[in-house]
Design a protein around this motif. Structure first.
Motif, short mmCIF file in Angstrom:
data_model
loop_
_atom_site.label_atom_id
_atom_site.label_comp_id
_atom_site.label_asym_id
_atom_site.label_seq_id
_atom_site.Cartn_x
_atom_site.Cartn_y
_atom_site.Cartn_z
N ILE A 1 -24.80 16.07 27.01
CA ILE A 1 -23.74 17.07 26.95
C ILE A 1 -23.27 17.17 25.49
CG2 ILE A 1 -21.49 17.78 27.85
CD1 ILE A 1 -22.00 15.86 30.20
N PRO A 2 -23.87 18.06 24.71
CA PRO A 2 -23.43 18.19 23.30
C PRO A 2 -22.07 18.86 23.21
CG PRO A 2 -25.07 19.85 23.85
CD PRO A 2 -24.97 18.95 25.05
N LEU A 3 -21.30 18.48 22.22
CA LEU A 3 -19.97 19.05 22.02
C LEU A 3 -20.02 20.23 21.07
CD1 LEU A 3 -17.86 15.77 21.70
CD2 LEU A 3 -18.21 17.19 23.72
N GLN A 4 -19.12 21.17 21.24
CA GLN A 4 -19.08 22.33 20.37
C GLN A 4 -18.72 21.93 18.94
OE1 GLN A 4 -16.10 25.27 21.32
NE2 GLN A 4 -17.14 26.89 20.19
N PHE A 5 -17.73 21.05 18.83
CA PHE A 5 -17.31 20.55 17.53
C PHE A 5 -17.22 19.03 17.58
CE2 PHE A 5 -15.03 24.64 18.10
CZ PHE A 5 -15.67 25.37 17.12
N ASN A 6 -17.46 18.38 16.45
CA ASN A 6 -17.24 16.94 16.38
C ASN A 6 -15.75 16.65 16.47
OD1 ASN A 6 -19.97 16.34 16.10
ND2 ASN A 6 -19.91 16.40 13.87
#
Length: 217
Positions: free
Chosen positions: A25-30
């Motif tokens: 599940i990659p995040l939109q922003f760090n």
């Protein structure tokens, strides 16, 4: 200068167990910020013949990981809730585990195995029709250690003696199962031991008997 260290890795979650195992599940922003918390634990002891109590050190509790995540759909005109939706794979109860699944948060050299304990959404910007377009997520992960790995370093309980624990306010059977066995799915064993039909309907202050190691094998 080594410019490799300036490269930004994309933060993500990886599901460790359950029906979405190995799902990324990659995040939109760090995350703009994160924090860790470590607590030294003490038990209160009363001594016969003496007034008052003493606090006895019982160990160090593993750190929790607190994250702040940002999501924004203003550039696309979409509903920001759609960007948040993938996170529910690690927040909601997995029906194969009967508990939220363990996950791994990965960001560069930071790697943290945990279970989501708190999850708060705050919508901070809206389109004119009321659709949320920007959100801040505050979440806390409690450390997750596999039962087999924990057993290598310490024997959590006697093989022939059951433990008693009191259910405190705000506590759940799932939390107790995680603390004692490092597996929230063990709530079923505790429920069976105490004749509990509904794990969500237990009066606070109830004294519960935890199964011994031999009973769980």
């Amino acid at each position: 200068m080594n410019f490799d260290i300036l490269k930004q890795d994309k933060a993500k979650f990886v599901v460790l167990d359950g029906k979405y195992k190995e799902k990324e599940i990659p995040l939109q922003f760090n995350p703009p910020t994160y924090s860790v918390e470590q607590n030294n634990e003490y038990s209160e002891k009363k001594l016969m013949g003496l007034k008052g109590t003493i606090n006895q050190f019982t160990g160090t509790k593993q750190s929790d990981l607190a994250l702040e995540l940002l999501f924004d759909s203003t550039s696309t005109g979409g509903d920001v809730r759609e960007l948040i939706e993938p996170l529910y794979k690690i927040v909601d109860i997995d029906n194969t585990l009967h508990a939220p699944p363990p996950c791994q948060f990965v960001w560069g050299k930071l790697s943290f195995d945990g279970i989501v304990a708190t999850f708060k959404k705050e919508f901070t910007y809206f389109f004119s029709n009321g659709t949320p377009a920007r959100a801040k997520i505050s979440m806390t992960l409690k450390p997750y250690v596999k039962v087999k790995e924990t057993a290598k370093s310490t024997d959590l309980q006697s093989s022939d003696i059951s433990k008693k624990r009191v259910l405190l306010e705000g506590d759940t059977l799932f939390d107790m199962a995680y603390r004692e066995y490092k597996s929230p799915a063990m709530w079923r064993k505790i429920a069976e031991k105490n004749g509990i039909d509904n794990p969500l309907d237990i009066p606070y202050g109830s004294e519960l008997l935890l199964p011994s190691k031999g009973e769980n094998e």
